[in-house]
Design an enzyme around this catalytic site. Sequence first.
Site, PDB file in Angstrom:
ATOM      1  N   GLU A 195      -8.302   2.268   0.576  1.00 11.61           N
ATOM      2  CA  GLU A 195      -7.439   3.053  -0.293  1.00 11.61           C
ATOM      3  C   GLU A 195      -7.531   4.535   0.069  1.00 11.61           C
ATOM      4  O   GLU A 195      -8.448   5.230  -0.381  1.00 11.61           O
ATOM      5  CB  GLU A 195      -7.862   2.887  -1.757  1.00 11.61           C
ATOM      6  CG  GLU A 195      -7.873   1.457  -2.241  1.00 11.61           C
ATOM      7  CD  GLU A 195      -7.716   1.381  -3.761  1.00 11.61           C
ATOM      8  OE1 GLU A 195      -6.817   0.667  -4.212  1.00 11.61           O
ATOM      9  OE2 GLU A 195      -8.473   2.055  -4.478  1.00 11.61           O
ATOM     10  N   HIS A 203     -14.675   2.454  -6.062  1.00 11.18           N
ATOM     11  CA  HIS A 203     -13.351   3.066  -6.141  1.00 11.18           C
ATOM     12  C   HIS A 203     -13.483   4.580  -6.028  1.00 11.18           C
ATOM     13  O   HIS A 203     -14.446   5.158  -6.539  1.00 11.18           O
ATOM     14  CB  HIS A 203     -12.660   2.676  -7.456  1.00 11.18           C
ATOM     15  CG  HIS A 203     -11.207   3.017  -7.434  1.00 11.18           C
ATOM     16  ND1 HIS A 203     -10.744   4.296  -7.650  1.00 11.18           N
ATOM     17  CD2 HIS A 203     -10.112   2.258  -7.186  1.00 11.18           C
ATOM     18  CE1 HIS A 203      -9.418   4.303  -7.540  1.00 11.18           C
ATOM     19  NE2 HIS A 203      -9.013   3.075  -7.253  1.00 11.18           N
ATOM     20  N   SER A 218      -0.391   3.330  -4.032  1.00 11.39           N
ATOM     21  CA  SER A 218       1.054   3.302  -4.276  1.00 11.39           C
ATOM     22  C   SER A 218       1.749   2.053  -3.706  1.00 11.39           C
ATOM     23  O   SER A 218       2.861   2.132  -3.185  1.00 11.39           O
ATOM     24  CB  SER A 218       1.721   4.576  -3.755  1.00 11.39           C
ATOM     25  OG  SER A 218       1.181   5.715  -4.406  1.00 11.39           O
ATOM     26  N   GLY A 226      -1.942   6.849  -6.687  1.00 11.67           N
ATOM     27  CA  GLY A 226      -1.264   7.415  -7.841  1.00 11.67           C
ATOM     28  C   GLY A 226      -0.326   8.565  -7.508  1.00 11.67           C
ATOM     29  O   GLY A 226       0.147   9.267  -8.395  1.00 11.67           O
ATOM     30  N   ASN A 286      -5.510  -3.293 -10.407  1.00 12.99           N
ATOM     31  CA  ASN A 286      -6.587  -2.477 -10.962  1.00 12.99           C
ATOM     32  C   ASN A 286      -5.959  -1.673 -12.100  1.00 12.99           C
ATOM     33  O   ASN A 286      -5.260  -0.705 -11.863  1.00 12.99           O
ATOM     34  CB  ASN A 286      -7.162  -1.544  -9.887  1.00 12.99           C
ATOM     35  CG  ASN A 286      -8.199  -0.590 -10.457  1.00 12.99           C
ATOM     36  OD1 ASN A 286      -8.621  -0.734 -11.615  1.00 12.99           O
ATOM     37  ND2 ASN A 286      -8.605   0.389  -9.672  1.00 12.99           N
ATOM     38  N   TRP A 287      -6.208  -2.127 -13.303  1.00 14.80           N
ATOM     39  CA  TRP A 287      -5.564  -1.487 -14.471  1.00 14.80           C
ATOM     40  C   TRP A 287      -6.147  -0.120 -14.788  1.00 14.80           C
ATOM     41  O   TRP A 287      -5.567   0.630 -15.563  1.00 14.80           O
ATOM     42  CB  TRP A 287      -5.709  -2.388 -15.701  1.00 14.80           C
ATOM     43  CG  TRP A 287      -4.910  -3.644 -15.659  1.00 14.80           C
ATOM     44  CD1 TRP A 287      -4.159  -4.122 -14.621  1.00 14.80           C
ATOM     45  CD2 TRP A 287      -4.759  -4.601 -16.729  1.00 14.80           C
ATOM     46  NE1 TRP A 287      -3.567  -5.311 -14.971  1.00 14.80           N
ATOM     47  CE2 TRP A 287      -3.919  -5.622 -16.258  1.00 14.80           C
ATOM     48  CE3 TRP A 287      -5.273  -4.690 -18.026  1.00 14.80           C
ATOM     49  CZ2 TRP A 287      -3.562  -6.722 -17.043  1.00 14.80           C
ATOM     50  CZ3 TRP A 287      -4.923  -5.781 -18.804  1.00 14.80           C
ATOM     51  CH2 TRP A 287      -4.075  -6.784 -18.322  1.00 14.80           C
ATOM     52  N   GLY A 323      -2.601  -0.265  -8.413  1.00 10.29           N
ATOM     53  CA  GLY A 323      -2.872   0.466  -9.645  1.00 10.29           C
ATOM     54  C   GLY A 323      -1.654   0.445 -10.562  1.00 10.29           C
ATOM     55  O   GLY A 323      -1.369  -0.556 -11.231  1.00 10.29           O
ATOM     56  N   GLY A 324      -0.922   1.537 -10.590  1.00 11.71           N
ATOM     57  CA  GLY A 324       0.199   1.725 -11.522  1.00 11.71           C
ATOM     58  C   GLY A 324       1.163   0.550 -11.601  1.00 11.71           C
ATOM     59  O   GLY A 324       1.547   0.128 -12.702  1.00 11.71           O
TER      60      GLY A 324
HETATM   61  P1  13P Z   1      -1.870   3.235  -7.395  1.00  6.81           P
HETATM   62  O1  13P Z   1      -1.318   1.895  -6.990  1.00  6.81           O
HETATM   63  O2  13P Z   1      -1.501   3.649  -8.773  1.00  6.81           O
HETATM   64  O3  13P Z   1      -1.600   4.283  -6.355  1.00  6.81           O
HETATM   65  O4  13P Z   1      -3.471   3.059  -7.433  1.00  6.81           O
HETATM   66  C1  13P Z   1      -4.111   2.485  -6.365  1.00  6.81           C
HETATM   67  C2  13P Z   1      -5.505   2.209  -6.746  1.00  6.81           C
HETATM   68  O5  13P Z   1      -6.298   3.117  -6.955  1.00  6.81           O
HETATM   69  C3  13P Z   1      -5.911   0.812  -6.915  1.00  6.81           C
HETATM   70  O6  13P Z   1      -7.289   0.689  -7.029  1.00  6.81           O
END
Ligand code: 13P
Length: 252
Positions: free
Chosen positions: A168, A96, A214, A174, A11-12, A235-236
């Site tokens: 999540e 989300h 994460s 994040g 998920n960018w 995400g990241g």
């Molecule tokens: P991170 O992997 O950056 O914690 O984000 C998770 C996320 O929100 C994926 O949708």
Amino acid sequence: MSKRVIMAAGNWKMNKTPSEAVEFVNSLKDRVAGSTAEVVVGVPFVCIPGVIEAVKGSNIKVAAQNVHWEPNGAYTGEVSCKMLKDLGVDYVIIGHSERREYFAETNEMINKKARAILDAGMTPIICCGESLTQREQGVTAEHVRYQIKVALLGLSAEEVSRIVIAYEPIWAIGTGKTATTEQAEEVCGIIRELLVELYGKDTAEKTRILYGGSVKADNAKELFAMPNIDGGLVGGASLKLDEFEKIVKHDA
Ligand code: 13P
């Protein structure tokens, strides 16, 4: 029964320009060719046409990060399922926590979006998860069950067997603070148990449930090996080629 096909979905969020996106997936497609995991990149709307073109002939699928449930009309700034389907989008991430928090997305809206996505021949990736306060109050199970129950209202068992759910926990997004493998497995198990109650065991065994929050190269293997975790919504770490490649190849 053997476990479901693992999904590594990026998920960018609001990252990468259209040209950066094409450059990224052009490198990614060689790195993940032949992977056992299903590879998905969830890219900003404006990146979709270029990314779809770039991943043609590869094993990478493309997700959008939002959609409107109406087929068309006076909804300035919105995008319909038909528009995304026409581009060749396979998955749409909905619900989300960032959209719930900053754009007031409700469970009822998520339910309408899920219906519209399925009707258009795409697959929703439905997100859920508790805040830190909710976890501390001991209401995680009730909260997540409620979110998913409403999101799935009116869907048939067959449809539920094809959707993807992403657990999540908001406090792990994040923050670098991953849920422990046991915490992630526990809630993914609670979600699967809810699917058993609502749709029966056969359906519940087919639905993929991802963990997000994460996820990194060094924790993906352990998380994805858990009985009720069928991959990750990342995400990241999905913005970095080396990291995302390792997550896709978690079992190599
Ligand atoms: P991170 O992997 O950056 O914690 O984000 C998770 C996320 O929100 C994926 O949708």
